[in-house]
Enzyme design. Structure first.
Site, PDB file in Angstrom:
ATOM      1  N   ASN A   9       0.880  -1.173   0.000  1.00  0.00           N
ATOM      2  CA  ASN A   9       0.000   0.000   0.000  1.00  0.00           C
ATOM      3  C   ASN A   9       0.918   1.223   0.000  1.00  0.00           C
ATOM      4  OD1 ASN A   9      -1.764   2.068   0.492  1.00  0.00           O
ATOM      5  ND2 ASN A   9      -2.364   1.381   2.549  1.00  0.00           N
ATOM      6  N   TRP A  10       0.998   1.859  -1.153  1.00  0.00           N
ATOM      7  CA  TRP A  10       1.946   2.973  -1.278  1.00  0.00           C
ATOM      8  C   TRP A  10       1.427   4.246  -0.607  1.00  0.00           C
ATOM      9  CZ3 TRP A  10       4.021   2.706  -7.071  1.00  0.00           C
ATOM     10  CH2 TRP A  10       4.633   1.465  -7.271  1.00  0.00           C
ATOM     11  N   LYS A  11       0.163   4.243  -0.204  1.00  0.00           N
ATOM     12  CA  LYS A  11      -0.444   5.426   0.441  1.00  0.00           C
ATOM     13  C   LYS A  11      -0.200   6.668  -0.436  1.00  0.00           C
ATOM     14  CE  LYS A  11      -0.088   3.129   4.860  1.00  0.00           C
ATOM     15  NZ  LYS A  11       0.015   3.227   6.321  1.00  0.00           N
ATOM     16  N   HIS A  96      -9.361   0.926   5.012  1.00  0.00           N
ATOM     17  CA  HIS A  96      -8.093   1.190   5.704  1.00  0.00           C
ATOM     18  C   HIS A  96      -8.336   2.132   6.878  1.00  0.00           C
ATOM     19  CE1 HIS A  96      -4.016   2.444   6.570  1.00  0.00           C
ATOM     20  NE2 HIS A  96      -3.626   1.360   5.931  1.00  0.00           N
ATOM     21  N   GLU A  98      -6.738   4.570   7.965  1.00  0.00           N
ATOM     22  CA  GLU A  98      -6.536   6.002   7.674  1.00  0.00           C
ATOM     23  C   GLU A  98      -7.758   6.595   7.003  1.00  0.00           C
ATOM     24  OE1 GLU A  98      -2.785   5.428   5.672  1.00  0.00           O
ATOM     25  OE2 GLU A  98      -1.897   4.858   7.592  1.00  0.00           O
ATOM     26  N   GLU A 168      -4.832  -4.844  10.645  1.00  0.00           N
ATOM     27  CA  GLU A 168      -3.831  -3.799  10.864  1.00  0.00           C
ATOM     28  C   GLU A 168      -4.148  -3.063  12.161  1.00  0.00           C
ATOM     29  OE1 GLU A 168      -1.994  -2.614   6.799  1.00  0.00           O
ATOM     30  OE2 GLU A 168      -3.770  -1.395   7.092  1.00  0.00           O
ATOM     31  N   GLY A 174       2.873   2.457  10.884  1.00  0.00           N
ATOM     32  CA  GLY A 174       3.808   3.571  10.724  1.00  0.00           C
ATOM     33  C   GLY A 174       4.494   3.981  12.014  1.00  0.00           C
ATOM     34  N   SER A 213       3.915  -1.891  10.447  1.00  0.00           N
ATOM     35  CA  SER A 213       5.365  -1.957  10.655  1.00  0.00           C
ATOM     36  C   SER A 213       5.945  -3.336  10.323  1.00  0.00           C
ATOM     37  CB  SER A 213       5.725  -1.538  12.084  1.00  0.00           C
ATOM     38  OG  SER A 213       5.289  -0.202  12.321  1.00  0.00           O
ATOM     39  N   GLY A 234       3.164  -1.020   4.264  1.00  0.00           N
ATOM     40  CA  GLY A 234       3.193   0.409   3.961  1.00  0.00           C
ATOM     41  C   GLY A 234       4.612   0.856   3.645  1.00  0.00           C
ATOM     42  N   GLY A 235       5.284   1.416   4.645  1.00  0.00           N
ATOM     43  CA  GLY A 235       6.610   2.009   4.441  1.00  0.00           C
ATOM     44  C   GLY A 235       7.598   1.115   3.706  1.00  0.00           C
TER      45      GLY A 235
HETATM   46  P1  13P Z   1       3.329   0.525   7.701  1.00  0.00           P
HETATM   47  O1  13P Z   1       3.861  -0.758   7.119  1.00  0.00           O
HETATM   48  O2  13P Z   1       4.021   1.741   7.178  1.00  0.00           O
HETATM   49  O3  13P Z   1       3.223   0.462   9.192  1.00  0.00           O
HETATM   50  O4  13P Z   1       1.809   0.652   7.145  1.00  0.00           O
HETATM   51  C1  13P Z   1       0.957  -0.421   7.247  1.00  0.00           C
HETATM   52  C2  13P Z   1      -0.278  -0.099   6.493  1.00  0.00           C
HETATM   53  O5  13P Z   1      -1.059   0.731   6.900  1.00  0.00           O
HETATM   54  C3  13P Z   1      -0.509  -0.797   5.220  1.00  0.00           C
HETATM   55  O6  13P Z   1      -1.805  -0.585   4.755  1.00  0.00           O
END
Ligand code: 13P
Length: 251
Positions: A9-11, A96, A98, A168, A174, A213, A234-235
């Site tokens: 997920n590149w956000k 998600h 967020e 998640e 994050g 993470s 994510g990251g």
């Molecule tokens: P991180 O891997 O950056 O913690 O993000 C997880 C995430 O929200 C993937 O959708």
């Protein structure tokens, strides 16, 4: 056998050219990834097309991070599932944390979006997860159970083969703070049991990914758990080497 999946997920990261470089980097390292691992990436809307072109001819699936809750029409600023299909998407991430937290995503809109996505032949990565305060109050199973029942219990059983669930925990996203493998396994087993309550034996085939993470250094321990079928990253999905390293972490 359930599918093994690593999804990125590149956000709201990468501009178009950076996204294409990242996708090309992933494409160039696919020989290192075991053939039974499915890779998926969800870039920002603006360069889904370019990323899907960069990944053409590979087995990497391209998807979106959200979609509109209507099929088409006067919904300024929204992106429909048909538009996503036309630029190469085969899946969409929905629910998600967020989007729930910052954009008011709720079970009403998620019911509409999951219906539209499944009816259009998309796979759905449906995200659930509790906040830190929920866990501290001992309410994490209630919160996740309700997120599942209020949307996924309404889906047609025939689409269960297109469903992927991502657990998640919000406190792990994050933050560098990962759920322990036993905390994650405990919740994944609960999610599978909750799905079995509605879908019976089909719940056995639904991949449940861990997100929060997840990185090359902790993926192997998480993925070794019996109910953890991969990760939503994510990251660490923003570096081709890390993303591929995570995809190589299955036993
Ligand atoms: P991180 O891997 O950056 O913690 O993000 C997880 C995430 O929200 C993937 O959708």
């Amino acid at each position: 056998m359930r599918k093994k999946i690593v999804a990125g997920n590149w956000k709201m990261n990468t501009i178009k050219d950076e996204g294409v470089v990242l996708a090309s980097g992933i494409a160039s390292k696919l020989n290192d990834v075991p053939s039974d691992v499915t890779l998926m990436v969800a870039p920002p809307f603006t360069h889904i097309y370019n990323v899907s072109e960069a990944l053409k001819g590979t087995a990497v699936e391209v998807g979106a991070q959200n979609c509109a809750d209507h099929k088409s029409g006067a919904y300024t600023g929204e992106v429909s599932i048909d538009m996503l299909k036309s630029v190469g998407c085969s899946f969409v991430i929905l629910g998600h944390s967020e989007r729930r937290e910052y954009y008011g995503e709720n079970s009403d809109s998620l019911n509409l979006k999951t219906d539209l996505a499944f009816e259009s032949g998309f796979s759905v990565i449906f995200c659930v997860g509790e906040k830190l305060s929920d866990r501290e109050d001992g309410k994490h199973f209630d919160v996740v159970g309700e997120q599942i029942k209020s949307v996924l219990y309404n889906m047609k059983p025939e689409f269960s083969g297109k469903l992927i669930i991502a657990y998640e925990p919000v406190w792990a996203i994050g933050t560098g703070k990962t759920a322990t493998s036993s905390q994650a396994q405990e919740m994944h087993a609960f999610i599978r049991k909750t799905m079995a309550g509605k879908f019976g034996k089909d719940a056995e085939n639904i991949p449940i990914l861990y997100g929060g993470s997840c990185k090359p250094s902790n993926a192997a321990e998480l993925f070794a758990q019996p109910d953890i079928d991969g990760g939503l990253i994510g990251g660490a999905a923003l570096k081709a080497d890390d993303f591929i390293a995570i995809a190589k972490s299955f036993k």
